[in-house]
Design an enzyme around this catalytic site. Structure first.
Site, PDB file in Angstrom:
ATOM      1  N   ASN A   1       2.173  -7.216 -12.152  1.00  0.00           N
ATOM      2  CA  ASN A   1       2.690  -6.644 -13.401  1.00  0.00           C
ATOM      3  C   ASN A   1       4.193  -6.895 -13.395  1.00  0.00           C
ATOM      4  OD1 ASN A   1       3.559  -5.112 -15.527  1.00  0.00           O
ATOM      5  ND2 ASN A   1       2.999  -3.124 -14.631  1.00  0.00           N
TER       6      ASN A   1
ATOM      7  N   LYS B   1       6.278  -6.455 -15.632  1.00  0.00           N
ATOM      8  CA  LYS B   1       7.028  -5.514 -16.482  1.00  0.00           C
ATOM      9  C   LYS B   1       8.040  -6.290 -17.333  1.00  0.00           C
ATOM     10  CE  LYS B   1       6.014  -1.938 -13.187  1.00  0.00           C
ATOM     11  NZ  LYS B   1       6.317  -0.621 -12.650  1.00  0.00           N
TER      12      LYS B   1
ATOM     13  N   HIS C   1      -0.520   1.880 -19.179  1.00  0.00           N
ATOM     14  CA  HIS C   1       0.375   1.999 -18.022  1.00  0.00           C
ATOM     15  C   HIS C   1       1.212   3.266 -18.173  1.00  0.00           C
ATOM     16  CE1 HIS C   1       3.610   1.229 -15.202  1.00  0.00           C
ATOM     17  NE2 HIS C   1       2.798   0.377 -14.610  1.00  0.00           N
TER      18      HIS C   1
ATOM     19  N   GLU D   1       4.192   3.837 -17.779  1.00  0.00           N
ATOM     20  CA  GLU D   1       5.467   3.646 -18.481  1.00  0.00           C
ATOM     21  C   GLU D   1       5.260   3.656 -19.992  1.00  0.00           C
ATOM     22  OE1 GLU D   1       6.623   0.167 -16.259  1.00  0.00           O
ATOM     23  OE2 GLU D   1       6.862   1.436 -14.491  1.00  0.00           O
TER      24      GLU D   1
ATOM     25  N   GLU E   1      -2.827   4.528 -10.534  1.00  0.00           N
ATOM     26  CA  GLU E   1      -1.402   4.395 -10.224  1.00  0.00           C
ATOM     27  C   GLU E   1      -0.733   5.767 -10.280  1.00  0.00           C
ATOM     28  OE1 GLU E   1      -0.006   0.047 -11.030  1.00  0.00           O
ATOM     29  OE2 GLU E   1       0.444   1.305 -12.743  1.00  0.00           O
TER      30      GLU E   1
ATOM     31  N   GLY F   1       7.334   2.126  -8.310  1.00  0.00           N
ATOM     32  CA  GLY F   1       8.718   1.685  -8.223  1.00  0.00           C
ATOM     33  C   GLY F   1       9.600   2.567  -7.354  1.00  0.00           C
TER      34      GLY F   1
ATOM     35  N   SER G   1       3.964   0.897  -5.592  1.00  0.00           N
ATOM     36  CA  SER G   1       4.671   0.465  -4.384  1.00  0.00           C
ATOM     37  C   SER G   1       3.756  -0.214  -3.366  1.00  0.00           C
ATOM     38  CB  SER G   1       5.428   1.627  -3.743  1.00  0.00           C
ATOM     39  OG  SER G   1       6.417   2.119  -4.637  1.00  0.00           O
TER      40      SER G   1
HETATM   41  P1  PGA Z   1       5.347  -1.046  -8.359  1.00  0.00           P
HETATM   42  O1  PGA Z   1       4.681  -0.988  -9.823  1.00  0.00           O
HETATM   43  O2  PGA Z   1       4.448  -1.921  -7.517  1.00  0.00           O
HETATM   44  O3  PGA Z   1       6.701  -1.628  -8.567  1.00  0.00           O
HETATM   45  O4  PGA Z   1       5.374   0.355  -7.841  1.00  0.00           O
HETATM   46  C1  PGA Z   1       3.287  -0.944  -9.992  1.00  0.00           C
HETATM   47  C2  PGA Z   1       2.983  -0.805 -11.462  1.00  0.00           C
HETATM   48  O5  PGA Z   1       3.699  -0.056 -12.143  1.00  0.00           O
HETATM   49  O6  PGA Z   1       2.037  -1.432 -11.985  1.00  0.00           O
END
Ligand code: PGA
Length: 251
Positions: A8, A10, A98, A100, A169, A175, A213
């Site tokens: 992803n 982003k 997601h 976010e 998630e 993140g 992460s």
């Molecule tokens: P990350 O993000 O691996 O940077 O924690 C995962 C995601 O949000 O899909």
């Protein structure tokens, strides 16, 4: 079942950076991986990624996905991208719900369910994200929250639920460098698996990815859990060496 490692990206990348990243991935994927691999990229780059793919046999193994899709089919929805448009650009996957998007764009469970439906209608596999915030986890509400989020998607999509990929998630792990322990993640995956089993007799084919992460160092232990069928990788998918190590851990 084959594991799926999905990147992803982003809101990251540029024409030049994408080209560099895919060239490095192509090098590392000369030997075809035995797991499924995908990159979910910003919509303006979908065409570029498909063009780069067409020039590199090693990238044939990499499926392409979007990061969001409209719940509407077409019309006066400025800024939105439809499932039909993603389909035209050969997207195999699209991330929906997601955290976010839920957090910063106020996406509700019902909207996420509609987006899932829109993707399925075009034959695109939605990667449906669920996960609890830190406050919800601390309040002991993890199970209740993820079940509520998944229930909305099941309710709207009926037996088609067997066509989705689910991604667990935990919001506090995204993140942040904090990962759920393999045991904690597995416990939530088992809850989701049971919920899917109650919804369809085809639940055995539904992949449940872990995201938050996941990196080169912790991927193997997470992917070894019985109900963790792959990963949704944010930060580590932007570095070819790390992403390739995660792919290797899933092979
Ligand atoms: P990350 O993000 O691996 O940077 O924690 C995962 C995601 O949000 O899909």
């Amino acid at each position: 079942m084959k594991k799926l490692i999905a990147g992803n990206w982003k809101m990251n990348g540029s024409l030049a950076a994408n080209e560099e990243l895919l060239a490095a991935l192509a090098k590392g994927l000369e030997q075809r991986p035995s797991c499924e691999v995908a990159v979910c990229v910003p919509a303006p780059y979908l065409m570029q990624i498909q063009t780069l793919k067409s020039k590199s046999p090693a990238l044939a193994a990499v499926a392409v996905g979007g990061q969001d899709v409209s719940g509407h089919a077409a019309g006066a929805y400025t800024g939105e991208v439809s499932a039909a448009m993603l389909k035209e650009l050969n997207c195999r996957f699209v991330i929906v719900g997601h955290s976010e998007r839920r957090q910063y764009h106020a996406e509700t469970d019902a909207l996420v369910a509609d987006k899932t439906k829109a993707a399925l209608a075009e034959g695109i596999t939605p990667i449906v994200c669920v996960g609890e915030t830190l406050a919800e986890r601390d309040a002991g509400r993890t199970e209740e929250v993820v079940k509520r989020q998944l229930a909305a998607v099941i309710h709207t999509n009926g037996h088609c639920i067997s066509e989705v990929v689910v991604a667990y998630e935990p919001v506090w792990a995204i993140g942040t460098g904090k990962t759920a322990s393999p045991e904690d993640a597995q416990a939530v995956h088992a809850v989701l698996r049971a919920q899917l089993k109650a919804a369809t007799d085809q639940s055995g084919r539904i992949k449940i990815l872990y995201g938050g992460s996941m990196n080169a160092a912790n991927a193997a232990a997470l992917l070894a859990q019985p109900d963790i069928n792959g990963g949704l990788i944010g930060g580590a998918s932007l570095k070819a060496a790390d992403f390739l190590k995660i792919i290797a851990a899933a092979n």
